[in-house]
Design a protein around this motif. Structure first.
Motif: not given
Length: 63
Positions: A39-63
């Motif tokens: 669970r900890e590993d998943f949470d860490e990988r998920f948060q990393s993905s969210v951070d990267e998406t935010t850094r790229l300025g991608t909005r989800w869901p795409a509007t």
């Protein structure tokens, strides 16, 4: 994926708390620890993905 052995030395009080948490869930200490690590590993990988998406300025869901 095969399994391997990991041996840990833990304080008696910590082990007792882990046993209690595992028992509340009807699990063995081994299963409880493994699921917690997964669970900890998943949470860490998920948060990393969210951070990267935010850094790229991608909005989800795409509007």
């Amino acid at each position: 994926m095969g399994s391997q052995v990991l041996s840990l030395r833990v304080d008696g009080e910590l082990l007792e708390r882990v046993r209690q948490h595992a028992a509340k869930r009807g699990m063995s200490v081994q299963d409880y620890v493994v699921r917690t690590l997964i669970r900890e590993d998943f949470d860490e990988r998920f948060q990393s993905s969210v951070d990267e998406t935010t850094r790229l300025g991608t909005r989800w869901p795409a509007t």
